[in-house]
Write a protein that holds these residues in place. Structure first.
Motif, PDB file in Angstrom:
ATOM      1  N   GLU A 278      55.939  56.024  35.928  1.00 38.68           N
ATOM      2  CA  GLU A 278      56.042  54.820  36.755  1.00 38.68           C
ATOM      3  C   GLU A 278      54.781  54.538  37.563  1.00 38.68           C
ATOM      4  O   GLU A 278      54.541  53.408  37.977  1.00 38.68           O
ATOM      5  N   ALA A 279      53.945  55.542  37.787  1.00 43.20           N
ATOM      6  CA  ALA A 279      52.700  55.365  38.530  1.00 43.20           C
ATOM      7  C   ALA A 279      51.481  55.236  37.612  1.00 43.20           C
ATOM      8  O   ALA A 279      50.348  55.225  38.080  1.00 43.20           O
ATOM      9  N   GLY A 280      51.719  55.161  36.312  1.00 39.22           N
ATOM     10  CA  GLY A 280      50.626  54.966  35.365  1.00 39.22           C
ATOM     11  C   GLY A 280      49.985  56.233  34.836  1.00 39.22           C
ATOM     12  O   GLY A 280      49.008  56.173  34.099  1.00 39.22           O
ATOM     13  N   TRP A 281      50.515  57.393  35.205  1.00 40.05           N
ATOM     14  CA  TRP A 281      49.932  58.665  34.781  1.00 40.05           C
ATOM     15  C   TRP A 281      50.436  59.080  33.400  1.00 40.05           C
ATOM     16  O   TRP A 281      51.575  58.791  33.028  1.00 40.05           O
ATOM     17  N   VAL A 282      49.578  59.794  32.682  1.00 42.47           N
ATOM     18  CA  VAL A 282      49.943  60.446  31.425  1.00 42.47           C
ATOM     19  C   VAL A 282      49.283  61.822  31.430  1.00 42.47           C
ATOM     20  O   VAL A 282      48.212  62.008  32.034  1.00 42.47           O
ATOM     21  N   ARG A 283      49.918  62.764  30.787  1.00 38.96           N
ATOM     22  CA  ARG A 283      49.352  64.118  30.733  1.00 38.96           C
ATOM     23  C   ARG A 283      48.056  64.108  29.918  1.00 38.96           C
ATOM     24  O   ARG A 283      47.989  63.495  28.860  1.00 38.96           O
ATOM     25  N   VAL A 284      47.043  64.779  30.436  1.00 43.24           N
ATOM     26  CA  VAL A 284      45.746  64.839  29.767  1.00 43.24           C
ATOM     27  C   VAL A 284      45.881  65.457  28.380  1.00 43.24           C
ATOM     28  O   VAL A 284      45.325  64.945  27.408  1.00 43.24           O
TER      29      VAL A 284
ATOM     30  N   GLN B 112      43.139  50.541  37.825  1.00 42.42           N
ATOM     31  CA  GLN B 112      43.774  49.239  37.980  1.00 42.42           C
ATOM     32  C   GLN B 112      43.606  48.479  36.681  1.00 42.42           C
ATOM     33  O   GLN B 112      43.049  48.987  35.741  1.00 42.42           O
ATOM     34  N   GLY B 113      44.118  47.249  36.635  1.00 50.61           N
ATOM     35  CA  GLY B 113      43.935  46.391  35.463  1.00 50.61           C
ATOM     36  C   GLY B 113      45.047  46.472  34.450  1.00 50.61           C
ATOM     37  O   GLY B 113      44.907  45.997  33.321  1.00 50.61           O
ATOM     38  N   HIS B 114      46.169  47.021  34.831  1.00 52.03           N
ATOM     39  CA  HIS B 114      47.283  47.207  33.902  1.00 52.03           C
ATOM     40  C   HIS B 114      47.963  45.886  33.537  1.00 52.03           C
ATOM     41  O   HIS B 114      48.165  45.033  34.390  1.00 52.03           O
ATOM     42  N   THR B 115      48.329  45.783  32.275  1.00 54.90           N
ATOM     43  CA  THR B 115      49.212  44.707  31.848  1.00 54.90           C
ATOM     44  C   THR B 115      50.623  45.258  31.641  1.00 54.90           C
ATOM     45  O   THR B 115      51.562  44.483  31.507  1.00 54.90           O
ATOM     46  N   VAL B 116      50.766  46.579  31.616  1.00 57.03           N
ATOM     47  CA  VAL B 116      52.084  47.202  31.584  1.00 57.03           C
ATOM     48  C   VAL B 116      52.509  47.464  33.025  1.00 57.03           C
ATOM     49  O   VAL B 116      51.675  47.646  33.906  1.00 57.03           O
ATOM     50  N   ALA B 117      53.807  47.473  33.249  1.00 56.77           N
ATOM     51  CA  ALA B 117      54.321  47.634  34.610  1.00 56.77           C
ATOM     52  C   ALA B 117      54.124  49.059  35.108  1.00 56.77           C
ATOM     53  O   ALA B 117      54.648  50.003  34.519  1.00 56.77           O
ATOM     54  N   VAL B 118      53.332  49.200  36.161  1.00 53.97           N
ATOM     55  CA  VAL B 118      53.156  50.484  36.849  1.00 53.97           C
ATOM     56  C   VAL B 118      53.063  50.200  38.341  1.00 53.97           C
ATOM     57  O   VAL B 118      52.733  49.098  38.760  1.00 53.97           O
ATOM     58  N   ASP B 119      53.361  51.205  39.130  1.00 50.57           N
ATOM     59  CA  ASP B 119      53.190  51.117  40.581  1.00 50.57           C
ATOM     60  C   ASP B 119      52.181  52.185  40.964  1.00 50.57           C
ATOM     61  O   ASP B 119      52.500  53.372  40.981  1.00 50.57           O
TER      62      ASP B 119
ATOM     63  N   MET C 212      47.159  36.430  35.795  1.00 51.26           N
ATOM     64  CA  MET C 212      47.234  36.166  34.356  1.00 51.26           C
ATOM     65  C   MET C 212      48.097  37.254  33.710  1.00 51.26           C
ATOM     66  O   MET C 212      49.211  37.437  34.116  1.00 51.26           O
ATOM     67  N   SER C 213      47.569  37.999  32.758  1.00 48.84           N
ATOM     68  CA  SER C 213      48.392  39.021  32.098  1.00 48.84           C
ATOM     69  C   SER C 213      48.424  40.340  32.870  1.00 48.84           C
ATOM     70  O   SER C 213      49.192  41.231  32.537  1.00 48.84           O
ATOM     71  N   ARG C 214      47.602  40.471  33.880  1.00 50.84           N
ATOM     72  CA  ARG C 214      47.567  41.697  34.679  1.00 50.84           C
ATOM     73  C   ARG C 214      48.578  41.642  35.813  1.00 50.84           C
ATOM     74  O   ARG C 214      49.200  40.615  36.057  1.00 50.84           O
ATOM     75  N   GLN C 215      48.690  42.731  36.533  1.00 56.36           N
ATOM     76  CA  GLN C 215      49.634  42.787  37.639  1.00 56.36           C
ATOM     77  C   GLN C 215      49.077  42.205  38.930  1.00 56.36           C
ATOM     78  O   GLN C 215      49.838  41.802  39.800  1.00 56.36           O
ATOM     79  N   ASP C 216      47.768  42.195  39.083  1.00 56.52           N
ATOM     80  CA  ASP C 216      47.140  41.779  40.335  1.00 56.52           C
ATOM     81  C   ASP C 216      45.882  40.967  40.062  1.00 56.52           C
ATOM     82  O   ASP C 216      45.265  41.081  39.008  1.00 56.52           O
ATOM     83  N   VAL C 217      45.480  40.196  41.066  1.00 61.24           N
ATOM     84  CA  VAL C 217      44.164  39.561  41.080  1.00 61.24           C
ATOM     85  C   VAL C 217      43.178  40.631  41.541  1.00 61.24           C
ATOM     86  O   VAL C 217      43.444  41.357  42.503  1.00 61.24           O
TER      87      VAL C 217
END
Length: 177
Positions: free
Chosen positions: A30-36, A75-82, A114-119
């Motif tokens: 949910e926070a955008g992390w993935v295991r290395v 930053q710059g995600h188009t997928v939903a993350v917090d 636009m397609s991202r979550q934030d300006v």
């Protein structure tokens, strides 16, 4: 590692960590992390290659967790993350780089994610010029962040210094000459 390989890996990381982790069988938390280790396996990279790209990326697009076991895009995600970024008092003025051809729409509608979550906003004009140059002849807009914040707009700053907000209405924008 040569520059061509570095750029190729950086683009792959952006695509996977910001836009489409499923394309290589990964799921961001949910926070955008993935295991290395999972990322290395999915992209067929070595840890040395990943470390090199993270360390040398001039925009600091990627960040490791404190224990070094996870990675995410800053930053710059188009997928939903917090990203869990706290609201932060912005400097009085921030900047947005764009292409000249986008100005009519911006003056009508303001800045939208636009397609991202934030300006995305910059703290300096040099960065804004670089960002705007990616899309054509660059134009830099000054954003009256102080007035926006006073009106209740929320700002956050990412790990690599990019300022984020939901939208910027046209009345907060001034073109720089």
């Amino acid at each position: 590692m040569d520059e061509k390989r570095t750029v190729k890996i950086s683009k792959s990381l952006s695509r996977v960590l910001r836009h489409d982790p499923g394309r290589v069988g990964l799921t961001l938390d949910e926070a955008g992390w993935v295991r290395v280790d999972a990322l290395l396996f999915a992209l067929r990279l070595s840890r040395a290659e990943l470390d090199h790209v993270v360390a040398t990326n001039n925009k600091k697009r990627f960040a490791y967790s404190d224990d070094g076991l996870r990675i995410r895009a800053s930053q710059g995600h188009t997928v939903a993350v917090d990203l869990g970024l706290a609201a932060t008092e912005p400097p009085p003025v921030l900047y947005h780089g764009t292409a000249a051809r986008s100005l009519d729409a911006i003056y009508r509608e303001g800045l939208r994610p636009m397609s991202r979550q934030d300006v995305h906003l910059s703290a300096d004009t040099e960065t804004a010029v670089r960002v705007g140059s990616r899309h054509g002849r660059p134009v830099v807009l000054a954003v009256d962040a102080a007035t926006m914040a006073a009106a209740g707009h929320v700002f956050r700053v990412s790990a690599n210094g990019v300022w984020l907000t939901d939208t910027v209405a046209p009345e907060y924008l001034t073109p720089l000459s």
